[in-house]
Every structure is written in C-alpha cells, then in structure tokens.
Write a protein that holds these residues in place. Structure first.
Motif, PDB file in Angstrom:
ATOM      1  N   LYS A  51       0.782   8.888  -2.559  1.00 44.36           N
ATOM      2  CA  LYS A  51      -0.309   9.388  -1.719  1.00 44.36           C
ATOM      3  C   LYS A  51      -0.262   8.706  -0.350  1.00 44.36           C
ATOM      4  O   LYS A  51      -1.089   7.841  -0.043  1.00 44.36           O
ATOM      5  CB  LYS A  51      -1.653   9.117  -2.382  1.00 44.36           C
ATOM      6  CG  LYS A  51      -1.825   9.812  -3.718  1.00 44.36           C
ATOM      7  CD  LYS A  51      -3.136   9.443  -4.354  1.00 44.36           C
ATOM      8  CE  LYS A  51      -3.242  10.093  -5.724  1.00 44.36           C
ATOM      9  NZ  LYS A  51      -4.430   9.622  -6.436  1.00 44.36           N
TER      10      LYS A  51
ATOM     11  N   LYS B 123      -6.287   3.564   3.939  1.00 45.19           N
ATOM     12  CA  LYS B 123      -6.616   2.211   3.461  1.00 45.19           C
ATOM     13  C   LYS B 123      -6.114   1.151   4.438  1.00 45.19           C
ATOM     14  O   LYS B 123      -6.811   0.189   4.730  1.00 45.19           O
ATOM     15  CB  LYS B 123      -6.011   1.958   2.072  1.00 45.19           C
ATOM     16  CG  LYS B 123      -6.569   2.837   0.981  1.00 45.19           C
ATOM     17  CD  LYS B 123      -7.953   2.413   0.605  1.00 45.19           C
ATOM     18  CE  LYS B 123      -8.431   3.217  -0.600  1.00 45.19           C
ATOM     19  NZ  LYS B 123      -9.748   2.789  -1.046  1.00 45.19           N
TER      20      LYS B 123
ATOM     21  N   TYR C  79       0.821  -1.208   0.000  1.00 45.75           N
ATOM     22  CA  TYR C  79       0.000   0.000   0.000  1.00 45.75           C
ATOM     23  C   TYR C  79       0.859   1.264   0.000  1.00 45.75           C
ATOM     24  O   TYR C  79       0.519   2.242  -0.656  1.00 45.75           O
ATOM     25  CB  TYR C  79      -0.968   0.019   1.187  1.00 45.75           C
ATOM     26  CG  TYR C  79      -2.245  -0.712   0.882  1.00 45.75           C
ATOM     27  CD1 TYR C  79      -3.358  -0.043   0.399  1.00 45.75           C
ATOM     28  CD2 TYR C  79      -2.329  -2.087   1.055  1.00 45.75           C
ATOM     29  CE1 TYR C  79      -4.524  -0.714   0.098  1.00 45.75           C
ATOM     30  CE2 TYR C  79      -3.495  -2.777   0.752  1.00 45.75           C
ATOM     31  CZ  TYR C  79      -4.588  -2.078   0.271  1.00 45.75           C
ATOM     32  OH  TYR C  79      -5.739  -2.750  -0.031  1.00 45.75           O
ATOM     33  N   CYS C  80       1.970   1.233   0.720  1.00 49.23           N
ATOM     34  CA  CYS C  80       2.816   2.427   0.841  1.00 49.23           C
ATOM     35  C   CYS C  80       3.723   2.645  -0.364  1.00 49.23           C
ATOM     36  O   CYS C  80       3.948   3.791  -0.764  1.00 49.23           O
ATOM     37  CB  CYS C  80       3.685   2.333   2.095  1.00 49.23           C
ATOM     38  SG  CYS C  80       2.733   2.392   3.604  1.00 49.23           S
TER      39      CYS C  80
ATOM     40  N   LEU D 232      -3.573   8.594   1.732  1.00 48.87           N
ATOM     41  CA  LEU D 232      -4.545   7.628   1.249  1.00 48.87           C
ATOM     42  C   LEU D 232      -4.119   6.212   1.639  1.00 48.87           C
ATOM     43  O   LEU D 232      -4.947   5.394   2.054  1.00 48.87           O
ATOM     44  CB  LEU D 232      -4.713   7.743  -0.265  1.00 48.87           C
ATOM     45  CG  LEU D 232      -5.762   6.844  -0.906  1.00 48.87           C
ATOM     46  CD1 LEU D 232      -7.133   7.060  -0.270  1.00 48.87           C
ATOM     47  CD2 LEU D 232      -5.830   7.099  -2.404  1.00 48.87           C
ATOM     48  N   ALA D 233      -2.829   5.913   1.528  1.00 45.98           N
ATOM     49  CA  ALA D 233      -2.320   4.601   1.943  1.00 45.98           C
ATOM     50  C   ALA D 233      -2.618   4.368   3.422  1.00 45.98           C
ATOM     51  O   ALA D 233      -3.071   3.282   3.804  1.00 45.98           O
ATOM     52  CB  ALA D 233      -0.821   4.503   1.672  1.00 45.98           C
TER      53      ALA D 233
ATOM     54  N   TYR E 115      -0.159   3.154  -3.519  1.00 44.20           N
ATOM     55  CA  TYR E 115      -0.343   4.574  -3.204  1.00 44.20           C
ATOM     56  C   TYR E 115       0.985   5.224  -2.840  1.00 44.20           C
ATOM     57  O   TYR E 115       1.073   5.981  -1.876  1.00 44.20           O
ATOM     58  CB  TYR E 115      -1.344   4.744  -2.049  1.00 44.20           C
ATOM     59  CG  TYR E 115      -2.684   4.112  -2.333  1.00 44.20           C
ATOM     60  CD1 TYR E 115      -3.576   4.736  -3.199  1.00 44.20           C
ATOM     61  CD2 TYR E 115      -3.041   2.890  -1.770  1.00 44.20           C
ATOM     62  CE1 TYR E 115      -4.805   4.151  -3.476  1.00 44.20           C
ATOM     63  CE2 TYR E 115      -4.261   2.305  -2.051  1.00 44.20           C
ATOM     64  CZ  TYR E 115      -5.142   2.940  -2.905  1.00 44.20           C
ATOM     65  OH  TYR E 115      -6.350   2.369  -3.183  1.00 44.20           O
TER      66      TYR E 115
END
Length: 177
Positions: free
Chosen positions: A29, A36, A21-22, A32-33, A26
């Motif tokens: 972003k 989530k 995710y990082c 946002l990460a 994203y």
C-alpha cells in the motif's frame, strides 16, 4: 546544555524509517505508506517550529513565515539556507534547495533494477522509474516537516516536491485560503 545528535545518525534513522514504512509495514500500500511518512514529518515540523519560534513574536504575514522557513528553520535542519525562493504573490511559493542533503546519498540496487527491467517483460517499470519512486517516497517526510512547521505558524497549506533537476529539489507550497 546543548544536546546534539550526529547528522549521519539522523540521516540513517530517517532512511530506515522510510524504508520500513515502504517495504515492511505497508509494502503493498504505497499510498498509505506515503501518508504515514508525511504525517510523521508533519509532527516533527510542528514540534520543531514550536521550539524555534518560542522566543519570537508572531509573524505578521505569510511571506514573513515563509522567509523564516527558508532562512532560520532550514538552517537549523540542514545547516544552510534555501537557495532560492519564488512566489506568484497569490499563495504559491517555491523553495529550491540546489543540493538537498537527504537525496545526496540515495542509490538503487542495480541487481534489483536489472531484475525488474528484464527484456521478457515490457510492462515492468524501468530502473529510472524505480529510482524516482524511491526518491519520491523520501520526499514525503520533508514535505510533512514544512507543512507541520507552517501549520504551527497558523498557515494551512499543501506541500509537494519536485526532483526533476537532481540534485536540486523544489518544494511547492500552496497556501489554503
């Protein structure tokens, strides 16, 4: 029949999920990460709380629910209870784990930290800042777990983490009125 999964498998799955995710989904972003990752933790906490309280009566107040999180819930997740619980008796609780397992094996690649912290660019973040940011991303998941578990118990709250005294980690729970 009890089904179990190796702790190292779970630790690696969580680490890789957060890394994906990082740094992939994203990468540009981080906010946002973080949202989530926290949302995934929320779902996990909500479902685990449902499972662990299935045969229990409902809790009569917030303190009972927090004590459940500190003792039974934390023991199921980390094989130990929370080390310290503090409250101001006005809806804020601090749960302290003196050796938070999910941070114990974290490290930062020294070559990437060295490249970012070059002498030519004083505006680059330091290696310590990079490490702190990486660790903070890994704390959104357990914050989400706690928030999801408490939400399932009927307690809306906000959860944040403090890692100023590593390897200890404090989770601050603010119950919404």
């Amino acid at each position: 029949m009890v089904r179990e999964v190796s702790e190292s498998c779970i630790d690696n799955l969580i680490r890789e999920t957060i890394d994906s995710y990082c740094n992939r989904f994203y990468a540009d972003k981080p906010d946002l990460a973080a949202r989530k990752i926290e949302a995934i933790g929320y779902q996990v906490g909500h479902q685990l709380s449902e499972r662990y309280t299935m045969d229990r009566p409902r809790f009569s107040d917030h303190l009972e629910a927090i004590k459940f999180i500190c003792k039974d819930f934390w023991s199921e997740l980390f094989k130990k209870q929370i080390d310290n619980l503090k409250t101001n008796h006005r809806g804020t609780f601090v749960l302290q784990d003196n050796k938070f397992r999910w941070l114990a094996h974290m490290s930062v690649d020294p070559s990437s930290a060295h490249n970012v912290n070059s002498a030519d660019d004083n505006s680059s973040p330091s290696a310590e800042n990079i490490a702190a940011q990486a660790m903070s991303m890994h704390l959104y998941f357990p914050c989400g777990i706690i928030r999801g578990a408490l939400s399932n118990l009927g307690i809306p709250c906000a959860v944040s983490a403090d890692i100023s005294n590593l390897p200890a980690c404090s989770f601050v729970i603010r119950i919404k009125a």
